[in-house]
Write a protein that holds these residues in place. Sequence first.
Motif, PDB file in Angstrom:
ATOM      1  N   ALA A 266      44.673  41.801  42.576  1.00 23.06           N
ATOM      2  CA  ALA A 266      43.964  41.933  41.304  1.00 23.06           C
ATOM      3  C   ALA A 266      43.113  40.707  40.989  1.00 23.06           C
ATOM      4  O   ALA A 266      42.023  40.826  40.422  1.00 23.06           O
ATOM      5  CB  ALA A 266      44.975  42.185  40.186  1.00 23.06           C
ATOM      6  N   TRP A 267      43.600  39.502  41.381  1.00 20.14           N
ATOM      7  CA  TRP A 267      42.874  38.284  41.037  1.00 20.14           C
ATOM      8  C   TRP A 267      41.503  38.197  41.713  1.00 20.14           C
ATOM      9  O   TRP A 267      40.612  37.496  41.236  1.00 20.14           O
ATOM     10  CB  TRP A 267      43.690  37.042  41.360  1.00 20.14           C
ATOM     11  N   ALA A 269      39.261  40.459  41.807  1.00 23.82           N
ATOM     12  CA  ALA A 269      38.249  41.199  41.050  1.00 23.82           C
ATOM     13  C   ALA A 269      37.382  40.273  40.207  1.00 23.82           C
ATOM     14  O   ALA A 269      36.230  40.590  39.902  1.00 23.82           O
ATOM     15  CB  ALA A 269      38.923  42.237  40.157  1.00 23.82           C
ATOM     16  N   ALA A 270      37.924  39.123  39.828  1.00 20.42           N
ATOM     17  CA  ALA A 270      37.166  38.188  38.982  1.00 20.42           C
ATOM     18  C   ALA A 270      35.970  37.597  39.714  1.00 20.42           C
ATOM     19  O   ALA A 270      34.964  37.250  39.098  1.00 20.42           O
ATOM     20  CB  ALA A 270      38.085  37.078  38.488  1.00 20.42           C
ATOM     21  N   SER A 271      36.065  37.466  41.032  1.00 17.11           N
ATOM     22  CA  SER A 271      34.965  36.903  41.829  1.00 17.11           C
ATOM     23  C   SER A 271      35.004  37.519  43.224  1.00 17.11           C
ATOM     24  O   SER A 271      35.391  36.870  44.194  1.00 17.11           O
ATOM     25  CB  SER A 271      35.111  35.374  41.903  1.00 17.11           C
ATOM     26  N   PRO A 272      34.616  38.797  43.325  1.00 15.36           N
ATOM     27  CA  PRO A 272      34.728  39.494  44.614  1.00 15.36           C
ATOM     28  C   PRO A 272      33.763  38.941  45.658  1.00 15.36           C
ATOM     29  O   PRO A 272      32.625  38.578  45.333  1.00 15.36           O
ATOM     30  CB  PRO A 272      34.381  40.942  44.250  1.00 15.36           C
ATOM     31  N   GLU A 348      49.558  41.639  45.761  1.00 15.67           N
ATOM     32  CA  GLU A 348      49.495  40.308  45.157  1.00 15.67           C
ATOM     33  C   GLU A 348      50.006  39.224  46.104  1.00 15.67           C
ATOM     34  O   GLU A 348      49.828  38.034  45.844  1.00 15.67           O
ATOM     35  CB  GLU A 348      50.275  40.281  43.849  1.00 15.67           C
ATOM     36  N   ARG A 362      41.073  32.053  45.893  1.00 13.06           N
ATOM     37  CA  ARG A 362      41.812  32.106  44.645  1.00 13.06           C
ATOM     38  C   ARG A 362      41.536  30.843  43.840  1.00 13.06           C
ATOM     39  O   ARG A 362      41.675  29.736  44.333  1.00 13.06           O
ATOM     40  CB  ARG A 362      43.315  32.223  44.909  1.00 13.06           C
ATOM     41  N   ARG A 363      41.118  31.024  42.614  1.00  9.45           N
ATOM     42  CA  ARG A 363      40.752  29.872  41.779  1.00  9.45           C
ATOM     43  C   ARG A 363      41.940  29.405  40.945  1.00  9.45           C
ATOM     44  O   ARG A 363      42.806  30.175  40.589  1.00  9.45           O
ATOM     45  CB  ARG A 363      39.594  30.245  40.852  1.00  9.45           C
TER      46      ARG A 363
END
Length: 363
Positions: A266-267, A269-272, A348, A362-363
């Motif tokens: 899911a994470w 999706a913020a910066s694909p 995840e 991952r940020r």
Amino acid sequence: MSGLELNNVVKRFGDVTVVQQMDLVIEDGEFVVLLGESGCGKSTTLRMIAGLEEVSEGRIAIGGRDVTRAAPMARDIAMVFQNYALYPHMDVGANMSFALRLAGRPRAEIDEKVAAAAKVLNIGHLLARKPKELSGGQRQRVAIGRAIVREPRVFLFDEPLSNLDAKLRGHMRAELALLHERLGKTTVYVTHDQVEAMTLASRIVIFDQGRVQQVGTPSEVFTRPASLFVAGFIGTPTMNFFKARCVEEAGRRLLRGEGFAWEPPAWLAASPPGPEQGLTLGLRPQALHASPGAARLRVKVDVVEYLGTESQIVGHMVTPSGQRVATMLPGKAHALLHHDLDLGFDSEDLHVFDSDSGRSLRR
């Protein structure tokens, strides 16, 4: 006030840079482990902190005091070496008290400090013995005791357990953890053994080719590795890696590689990532579980290593490249040998890295 600071520290030997612009703040009382493969710069960094190597550039401070050009004896540190470095002609008591006697401390004070350190390390009964009469573990305790009696601001350990057998290493790890708990001193510990790092450290500094790759707690470097190097270096068995790209199929975003198409975490999706960006996906063996009839990954089992409470499985995907995959399953699993195994995992638990830079997305 922090226990130890390294600001823009660089070390060169001639034209070769072995430590590259290192910045690190170690808080008072922390146990920090410098971890990496041989030749990565971790021992050189420790020797610069100790004053045994000159700093090419930058600044080192201990307890807020600049010690960059100070002599080793003026740095308020005590170092424990890999090879113990005990005086063979002196008994244990004399070895432990040598620095205090050299400093001209009163006899009563010396006896008190040696007795206190010997009690902490459970070597009081060995004070009259010579080093040749001691086991490897006992010699290492004496070397640690010699450091303790000096009551330094910072303890430095240079691979102190590497000469011990596996069982004794495990015992001494526990002893060192208890010792740090009792003394609460700032400690910098060099090792190539990730088990020592994971079990002892407040934080781990991971080196590769003279450069710091990540600084974090044992949990952070295991669950959120910052790079492909860290992901592959930390963890046993090593992380599984898969080449992939991010694609759109029937309105869904998928991570597609040879023989698989997985939903991204899911994470992401913020910066694909773009469709042309090369990706490397990582899955820890511990994240994979048997999933009969609902496989996200199918392998043919080649090796089963029974370890008592669990089995390490090594197999290969039935694809042209025959991608190797490792997993850990509970109990005995020899019945799986040479059979197909369906594996599942939680999205995840996927790690996603840029293949070119090696950095985590991952940020």
